[in-house]
Write a protein that holds these residues in place. Sequence first.
Motif, PDB file in Angstrom:
ATOM      1  N   UNK A  72       0.916  -1.133   0.000  1.00  0.00           N
ATOM      2  CA  UNK A  72       0.000   0.000   0.000  1.00  0.00           C
ATOM      3  C   UNK A  72       0.958   1.185   0.000  1.00  0.00           C
ATOM      4  N   UNK A  73       1.092   1.845  -1.137  1.00  0.00           N
ATOM      5  CA  UNK A  73       2.231   2.744  -1.345  1.00  0.00           C
ATOM      6  C   UNK A  73       1.910   4.224  -1.166  1.00  0.00           C
ATOM      7  N   UNK A  74       0.700   4.539  -0.772  1.00  0.00           N
ATOM      8  CA  UNK A  74       0.336   5.952  -0.680  1.00  0.00           C
ATOM      9  C   UNK A  74       0.358   6.460   0.765  1.00  0.00           C
ATOM     10  N   UNK A  75       1.073   7.578   0.989  1.00  0.00           N
ATOM     11  CA  UNK A  75       1.086   8.203   2.315  1.00  0.00           C
ATOM     12  C   UNK A  75      -0.328   8.657   2.686  1.00  0.00           C
ATOM     13  N   UNK A  76      -1.009   9.290   1.735  1.00  0.00           N
ATOM     14  CA  UNK A  76      -2.355   9.818   2.018  1.00  0.00           C
ATOM     15  C   UNK A  76      -3.304   8.693   2.438  1.00  0.00           C
ATOM     16  N   UNK A  77      -3.264   7.566   1.714  1.00  0.00           N
ATOM     17  CA  UNK A  77      -4.137   6.437   2.061  1.00  0.00           C
ATOM     18  C   UNK A  77      -3.755   5.867   3.428  1.00  0.00           C
ATOM     19  N   UNK A  78      -2.445   5.913   3.745  1.00  0.00           N
ATOM     20  CA  UNK A  78      -2.000   5.319   5.016  1.00  0.00           C
ATOM     21  C   UNK A  78      -2.587   6.043   6.228  1.00  0.00           C
ATOM     22  N   UNK A  79      -2.850   7.353   6.102  1.00  0.00           N
ATOM     23  CA  UNK A  79      -3.501   8.085   7.208  1.00  0.00           C
ATOM     24  C   UNK A  79      -4.943   7.614   7.369  1.00  0.00           C
ATOM     25  N   UNK A  80      -5.576   7.302   6.232  1.00  0.00           N
ATOM     26  CA  UNK A  80      -6.998   6.919   6.276  1.00  0.00           C
ATOM     27  C   UNK A  80      -7.173   5.445   6.601  1.00  0.00           C
ATOM     28  N   UNK A  81      -6.224   4.602   6.192  1.00  0.00           N
ATOM     29  CA  UNK A  81      -6.348   3.151   6.393  1.00  0.00           C
ATOM     30  C   UNK A  81      -5.071   2.574   7.013  1.00  0.00           C
ATOM     31  N   UNK A  82      -4.793   2.924   8.293  1.00  0.00           N
ATOM     32  CA  UNK A  82      -3.536   2.471   8.895  1.00  0.00           C
ATOM     33  C   UNK A  82      -3.442   0.960   9.053  1.00  0.00           C
ATOM     34  N   UNK A  83      -4.555   0.319   9.408  1.00  0.00           N
ATOM     35  CA  UNK A  83      -4.494  -1.140   9.614  1.00  0.00           C
ATOM     36  C   UNK A  83      -4.203  -1.858   8.296  1.00  0.00           C
ATOM     37  N   UNK A  84      -4.897  -1.447   7.253  1.00  0.00           N
ATOM     38  CA  UNK A  84      -4.676  -2.048   5.930  1.00  0.00           C
ATOM     39  C   UNK A  84      -3.216  -1.857   5.497  1.00  0.00           C
ATOM     40  N   UNK A  85      -2.699  -0.653   5.714  1.00  0.00           N
ATOM     41  CA  UNK A  85      -1.320  -0.345   5.319  1.00  0.00           C
ATOM     42  C   UNK A  85      -0.331  -1.235   6.081  1.00  0.00           C
ATOM     43  N   UNK A  86      -0.555  -1.383   7.387  1.00  0.00           N
ATOM     44  CA  UNK A  86       0.339  -2.231   8.190  1.00  0.00           C
ATOM     45  C   UNK A  86       0.218  -3.696   7.779  1.00  0.00           C
ATOM     46  N   UNK A  87      -0.988  -4.137   7.494  1.00  0.00           N
ATOM     47  CA  UNK A  87      -1.159  -5.538   7.090  1.00  0.00           C
ATOM     48  C   UNK A  87      -0.379  -5.842   5.816  1.00  0.00           C
ATOM     49  N   UNK A  88      -0.566  -5.024   4.806  1.00  0.00           N
ATOM     50  CA  UNK A  88       0.078  -5.312   3.517  1.00  0.00           C
ATOM     51  C   UNK A  88       1.596  -5.094   3.612  1.00  0.00           C
ATOM     52  N   UNK A  89       1.999  -3.961   4.195  1.00  0.00           N
ATOM     53  CA  UNK A  89       3.422  -3.599   4.142  1.00  0.00           C
ATOM     54  C   UNK A  89       4.275  -4.350   5.167  1.00  0.00           C
ATOM     55  N   UNK A  90       3.690  -4.718   6.281  1.00  0.00           N
ATOM     56  CA  UNK A  90       4.478  -5.424   7.306  1.00  0.00           C
ATOM     57  C   UNK A  90       4.183  -6.926   7.262  1.00  0.00           C
ATOM     58  N   UNK A  91       2.928  -7.299   7.507  1.00  0.00           N
ATOM     59  CA  UNK A  91       2.603  -8.732   7.522  1.00  0.00           C
ATOM     60  C   UNK A  91       2.854  -9.343   6.137  1.00  0.00           C
ATOM     61  N   UNK A  92       2.456  -8.641   5.091  1.00  0.00           N
ATOM     62  CA  UNK A  92       2.685  -9.144   3.729  1.00  0.00           C
ATOM     63  C   UNK A  92       4.168  -9.361   3.452  1.00  0.00           C
ATOM     64  N   UNK A  93       5.005  -8.433   3.888  1.00  0.00           N
ATOM     65  CA  UNK A  93       6.452  -8.575   3.667  1.00  0.00           C
ATOM     66  C   UNK A  93       7.012  -9.748   4.474  1.00  0.00           C
TER      67      UNK A  93
END
Length: 320
Positions: A72-93
Motif C-alpha cells: 500500500x504505497x500511498x502516504x495519504x491512504x496510510x492516514x486513512x487506512x492504517x491497519x490495511x497499510x500495516x497488514x500489507x506492508x508489514x505482515x505481507x512482507x
Amino acid sequence: MKALIIGGAGFVGAYLIRELASAGAEVHATCLPSESIKEACEVHTLDIMNAEDISALLAEVVPDVIFHLAAQSSVAVSWKKPQLTANINVVGSINVLEAVRAAEKKNIRVIMIGTGEEYGFIREGACPLSEDEPLDPGNIYAATKACQEMISRIYVRAYKMDIVMVRAFNHSGPAQSDIFVISDFCKQIAEAEKGMRPPEMKVGNLSAMRDFTDVRDVVRAYRLLAEKGVGGRVYNIGRGRAVEIQYILDTALSLSEADITVTQDPARMRASDIPIIEPDVSRIFADTGWKAEITMEQTISDTLGWWRQKLGNYGTSLGV
Ligand code: A2R
C-alpha cells in the motif's frame, strides 16, 4: 537471471519488467486477481496476504532474485487506512520473507523496497541523509516501511538471508497515479488545456523540499542492486538534490501555454509534512556505479506528455 517481481502491476512494476527483460532476464511478475499486467513477461496471480500461495509460487518459478514491490504505497491512504497499510506492508512482507526462508532453493536474493520517507523527522543539518542516519518516520506509510526494513535486517542476521534493502526517494514518470505530486500537477494542466476544468491549479504545501528521480532511473538502480548490491546492506536511491515543490509547479506550468492560476487546497496539505528530505547517494554509486541520469525537467515533460495523450490532447512523446 530469473527474476520474480512481486507486485508487478503497479507504477514501478511496469518499468521494472521492461528494464529486466531488456537486460536479458527471464521475468516473472505477480498481480492481484483484480489487476492485469500488459508488459511481456510470465504473469502470476498472487495476494501476499495468502502466505501459502507465495511458497507455491516460489516452488513453481524458482527465482534467483525477488523484487518485492507489493505495497500500500500511498502516504495519504496510510492516514486513512492504517491497519490495511500495516497488514500489507508489514505482515505481507513477512509472508514473503518466510516463504523465501522455507524455499527449497537457497540464497534467493530479495530486493526489499522501502522509502526515503522512513527518515521522517530529520535533525537539523542531517541532509544529505546517509543510510546510517536514525529513522524517525513521520507518517504511517513510512513507519510500516521502516518496520519492513527492520524485520528484513533480522532475517539477514538470524537466517543469513541475502536481502538488499532499498530506501527509494520520490520517483515519478509517465503513467504514475495522480495522487503523487508531479503526476497530479501534470494531469491538472492537461485537463485545463483541454477545457475539462477551469484554468486553476489546486496545490498543497509548495515549500516542502523533496528529491525526485525518474522511475526509469530507479528501476535501473534496482537491477544493478540485484546484480552488484551487497547483501544485508541498505541503499538510498535518489538524485541527491532536493528541490521545492514550487520548482516542480513552475517547471510544469512553463511547459504549458494555457494561462493557469494557482490556489492552495487544504485537502492537499498533509497531516504531517517534513520540510526537507534529501539523500546521500554515494553508497549505491560506490557499489554499483549507479547515479540518476534523466533530468527532472525531462520527467515532468514526459509525464505531461503522457497525460495529454491519455486525455486526447495535442501531440506528445510518451517515453514509455
Ligand atoms: O493497491 P493496488 O490494488 O494498486 O495493488 C498494489 C499491489 N498490492 C498487492 N499485491 C499483492 N498482494 C497484496 N496484498 C497487495 N496490496 C497491494 O502492489 C500495486 O499493484 C502494487 C504496488 O504498486 P504501486 O502501489 O503502484 O506502487 P509503486 O509506485 O509501483 O511502488 C513500488 C514500491 C512500493 O513498495 C512502494 O512503497 C515503494 O516502491 O516506493
